[in-house]
Every structure is written in structure tokens, then in C-alpha cells.
Design an enzyme around this catalytic site. Structure first.
Site, PDB file in Angstrom:
ATOM      1  N   SER A 103       0.828  -1.207   0.000  1.00  0.00           N
ATOM      2  CA  SER A 103       0.000   0.000   0.000  1.00  0.00           C
ATOM      3  C   SER A 103       0.862   1.256   0.000  1.00  0.00           C
ATOM      4  O   SER A 103       1.626   1.482  -0.931  1.00  0.00           O
ATOM      5  CB  SER A 103      -0.957  -0.030   1.189  1.00  0.00           C
ATOM      6  N   ASP A 258      -3.745   6.217  -3.020  1.00  0.00           N
ATOM      7  CA  ASP A 258      -2.574   5.658  -2.354  1.00  0.00           C
ATOM      8  C   ASP A 258      -1.891   4.655  -3.281  1.00  0.00           C
ATOM      9  O   ASP A 258      -2.286   4.480  -4.435  1.00  0.00           O
ATOM     10  CB  ASP A 258      -2.943   5.039  -1.003  1.00  0.00           C
ATOM     11  N   ASP A 260      -1.596   1.371  -3.689  1.00  0.00           N
ATOM     12  CA  ASP A 260      -2.313   0.282  -4.353  1.00  0.00           C
ATOM     13  C   ASP A 260      -3.681   0.729  -4.854  1.00  0.00           C
ATOM     14  O   ASP A 260      -4.467  -0.089  -5.326  1.00  0.00           O
ATOM     15  CB  ASP A 260      -2.441  -0.939  -3.444  1.00  0.00           C
ATOM     16  N   ASP A 262      -6.479   1.683  -3.663  1.00  0.00           N
ATOM     17  CA  ASP A 262      -7.782   1.271  -3.128  1.00  0.00           C
ATOM     18  C   ASP A 262      -8.411   2.368  -2.274  1.00  0.00           C
ATOM     19  O   ASP A 262      -9.572   2.268  -1.886  1.00  0.00           O
ATOM     20  CB  ASP A 262      -7.688  -0.036  -2.349  1.00  0.00           C
TER      21      ASP A 262
END
Length: 482
Positions: A103, A258, A260, A262
Site C-alpha cells: 500500500s 494511495d 495500491d 484502493d
């Protein structure tokens, strides 16, 4: 010395530095354990696996896949993707999934987010602890890989599938942006996976019709070293580039994702951040209206850190509102339990029934763009409707004894405000909110991974918020005083 998986497999996912904590050997052991604990018992013949832009991703995926294949499970590799792209693949393929990402963590890290078929969560209490135990045994005794019952099955096979276009079409089918007014949108991908997903969903890279959007890209180059800023928009310093670009381009809105991709954060036309609580209320009201129009009673989930405005507005609109602990595994469980149409967190995770009860920042972004483009006013005016109170943001304190510090705060506030409402759903929450008194609430909860107490305060005005915030912090940090 064998890696202690207790240091990297936490409550929600796997996270560690590469290769000292998370190596290919560790990834293979976790892959075999995932086959035994999740894929095998569910009768799943295949597992879908994706990864973000970190350089360590492909080698870890290869090792994880080898562990699955050796246990007789097929592997569907979807390559570079966002975490919500992996959830989409898990949902439409009805297969367990593994997303290799850390992340927003720095470049030295990588990790794994695991899910069951249909993007159902795998957390500490829903299989992750078992995965850790089995993987630890495999690392401690590699011969155990062939000792488990049922592991004599024929090896699985590996295939490669590109799911990006299907992911983009799926999201575009949930929110119609074709009739909104033209908008200029600055998007900061932070060198993360939004650099891949935004051109597909908001643009024409996936072969979809053009939308009335002018997208101004910032840092769309996929680069897991994050050369421009950390891919963590929750930190205000990482929004500075986006805020400046919104003003420089005269944009209607700014979006930041961010690493990743999500989570999605929103900036208005003045460069001011729109709180995730306001986004939760805005998107929640849209989903509630859709349910009511269909003759259904909607349920919305929110965690206990979101603004009081969230339950107030949603309840007034006709929704049933359920409050839950912080953390995606808790909110996903409540989403499924109540078949909730939507859920939101203060950290900008947004969950949708129509997206397999999973979180997707991109779908939340589509809703915000639709809400903005369907009316003539600027985003700042729209957001004001959903931000009537003043919040402190999360304030962290390093403490030697979190329990003792929390007890000091609890005792002091119960003595000073005997009519306050206190609960312990997640840490300590104290609320003093009625028409006869100054209106405020705070939550104080311990970090799962660090010696920190996290404080969030909200009040009807700034003076009250500052007083409560400073009084609580003084009690929390009392042990630090000379």
C-alpha cells in the site's frame, strides 16, 4: 534463522521489508498455507494473484504461485493491478485472491492482502492466524510441505489473464458519468497503481467511450520507489502537489490515490481537502436514494471515527446505520452480515455491496464526480453540506502504558461529565452531545502494532474541539511531564 511470521502477519494482512522479512521462501510457504487453509477447504481449484508496481512483486508472486501449484491449486495471474482490481477479479471469477502490495509503505516493504472467493476478507479471526501457523511450520520444517493430507494431488497450472478492461467496464457500469457537465480533474497517482487504473476507468485506455472529463495527470509513471512523494494521501504533506496543481490548472476537483489505489482522497476547487467523512456521507446518500427508489430499506456501515454527521444525515434520509470498529476486516464482516449497500471509514476506505462488499476508492471517486457534475455548484459548496462539525484529525501519542493512560482519561471525564455517554466498542469513546451542553465526542484507542494511543475529537465548533483535544492529550501524556 527462520523468519518469525508473527512479525509480518498482522490483523489484516502481511507486511514486511524485502527480503529480510518477506522473502520468496516466505511467500512460497504462505502460498502453500493459503492453499491448505482457504483454497482447499473451500473447494477452490484456482486462486487469482496480482501485484502492484514494486520491483519485488514479480518474484514474490512467482514464489507464492509455486506454493499454490505444489498443493494442487491452479493460479490465475492478472499481473499489475490495484487492490480493488484484485477484489474485482476475485469477485467475477469467484476465486480466492492474493494481492501483493504494501500500500503506502516505503519502497523497502511489500506485503500480501488475502481474500476468499467473492472478495470475502481473510483477517486474523477469519483464517489469517491459521495461514500464519501453517506457513510457520513449513518454514521451520520444509519437509512438512509434502506431509499434509491431500497434498498428493496433481500440481496446479498457471495462466495469465488481463482483467483491466473488464474492471474498468464493471465500475463504469455502476455510475453513469456520460451526462454530467464537463469537469477538469487533477489526479495524483503518487507513482502508484492509479497510474494504470485511472486512464482505464476515467479515460479511454480500456476502450470505453470518452467521458466529459479533462484529466490532468500527476505522477502516473509506475515507480515503486515513490520518487515524488509517499503514496499516502492521508498525510497532508502528500497532498501539497495535488492542491497546487488544482489551483494552477483551475480544476474543478482533485483526486489522490494511495500506492495500491484502493483509497481515494478528494480536494476541492480551492485546494482544500474534503474529509473522508464528508465523502462517506455524500456517497452514502447517493446509494441510499437508489435503494429507496427501488423499494428497499438501505443499511449503511460506518466506523466509530467518522463524523457524527454521517449517521445523522443517513438516518434522516431513511437509512439504517450500523457503527463498527476501525479496520477493513470488521467493516467487511458487518457489510456482509447486514447486506449493507455502502460503508465508509475515516481513512478513505469505501465499501460497496455492488462491488462484492469490498472497498474501492475508484468507485467512490466516480460517485463524487457524478455528484459534482450533476449540479452547477463548486465542490466546496457541495462539501459544506456534509461537514457541519470540526474535527481534530488523528493525533498520536507515544505512551509506555496505553491501558493506564486510557484509564486516566476515562476516570477524569466520568468525574467531570457524569452524564456523558461512554462505550468501549473500539478503545474508549466519550460523547457529550445534546442541545443543553457543549457538543463534543472523542475516541482514544491503542494502535495494534505500535506503542501509540490514537486520539480523534469532533465538536460543534473549533474552540470546543481544541479544548477537548488539549485536555485529553494532557491526561494521556501526563507520564511524560517532568
Amino acid at each position: 534463522m527462520t523468519t518469525d511470521l508473527g512479525t509480518i502477519i498482522k490483523a489484516y494482512d502481511v507486511r514486511g521489508t524485502v527480503p529480510d522479512q518477506l522473502s520468496p521462501d516466505v511467500a512460497r510457504a504462505i502460498g502453500t498455507a493459503f492453499a491448505r487453509v482457504v483454497a482447499g477447504p473451500e473447494g477452490a481449484r484456482r486462486v487469482v494473484v496480482g501485484h502492484d508496481m514494486r520491483d519485488s512483486g514479480p518474484a514474490l508472486v512467482e514464489a507464492f504461485a509455486a506454493g499454490l501449484v505444489a498443493a494442487g491449486v491452479d493460479v490465475v495471474r492478472i499481473g499489475l493491478c490495484s487492490t480493488d482490481g484484485l477484489y474485482h477479479a476475485s469477485g467475477v471469477l469467484d476465486a480466492p485472491g492474493a494481492m501483493f502490495t504494501a500500500s503506502h509503505n516505503p519502497a523497502a516493504y511489500n506485503g500480501i492482502k488475502l481474500c476468499r472467493a467473492g472478495a470475502r476478507p481473510v483477517g486474523q479471526e477469519t483464517g489469517l492466524a491459521e495461514v500464519r501457523e501453517v506457513a510457520q511450520r513449513l518454514l521451520d520444517d520444509p519437509s512438512a510441505e509434502t506431509d499434509a493430507p491431500g497434498d498428493g494431488a496433481a500440481p496446479g497450472e498457471v495462466s495469465d489473464v488481463d482483467m483491466l478492461a473488464e474492471y474498468a467496464a464493471y465500475l463504469r457500469g455502476l455510475v453513469d458519468l456520460s451526462r454530467i457537465r464537463p469537469l477538469k480533474v487533477v489526479v495524483d497517482a503518487g507513482n502508484g497503481m492509479a497510474g494504470l487504473t485511472v486512464p482505464a476507468v476515467l479515460g479511454t485506455a480500456a476502450g470505453l467511450p470518452a467521458l466529459p472529463l479533462e484529466v490532468v495527470p500527476l505522477f502516473f509513471e509506475l515507480d515503486g520507489t515513490f520518487p515524488n512523494h509517499e503514496a499516502n494521501p492521508l498525510e497532508p504533506a502528500n497532498l501539497v502537489d495535488l492542491q497546487a496543481a488544482v489551483l494552477a490548472h483551475g480544476a474543478d476537483i482533485g483526486l489522490a490515490f494511495d500506492g495500491d489505489a484502493d483509497r481515494c482522497f478528494v480536494v476541492d476547487e480551492r485546494g482544500a481537502a474534503v474529509s473522508p467523512s464528508a465523502v462517506t456521507a455524500l456517497v452514502g446518500l447517493r446509494e441510499v436514494a437508489k435503494e429507496l427508489a427501488a423499494g428497499r430499506t438501505p443499511t449503511v456501515i460506518h466506523n466509530l471515527i467518522t463524523s457524527r454527521a454521517v449517521p445523522d444525515l443517513l438516518t434522516a434520509a431513511g437509512a439504517q446505520v450500523v457503527r463498527t470498529r476501525v479496520g477493513h476486516s470488521f467493516i467487511k464482516a458487518r457489510m456482509a452480515e447486514h447486506r449493507a449497500v455502502f460503508g465508509g471509514e475515516h481513512s478513505a476506505h469505501y465499501y460497496f455491496r455492488d462491488f462484492f462488499f469490498a472497498d474501492t476508492g475508484m468507485l467512490a471517486a466516480l460517485h463524487v464526480l457524478a455528484a459534482l457534475g450533476e449540479q452547477p455548484h463548486p465542490l466546496s459548496a457541495l462539501a459544506e453540506m456534509y461537514e457541519p462539525y470540526v474535527a481534530s484529525g488523528e493525533v498520536n501519542s507515544t505512551v509506555a502504558d496505553a491501558g493506564a493512560a486510557t484509564a486516566r482519561v476515562r476516570d477524569a471525564y466520568l468525574a467531570a461529565y457524569p452524564d456523558a455517554v461512554v462505550d468501549h466498542l473500539d478503545g474508549l469513546t466519550v460523547a457529550h452531545w445534546d442541545d443543553a451542553h457543549p457538543q463534543w465526542w472523542f475516541n482514544l484507542r491503542a494502535s495494534n502494532t505500535e506503542p501509540l494511543l490514537r486520539l480523534n475529537v469532533e465538536a460543534a465548533d473549533e474552540d470546543i474541539m481544541i479544548k477537548v483535544r488539549d485536555d485529553v492529550l494532557s491526561l494521556v501524556r501526563e507520564e511524560m511531564q517532568p
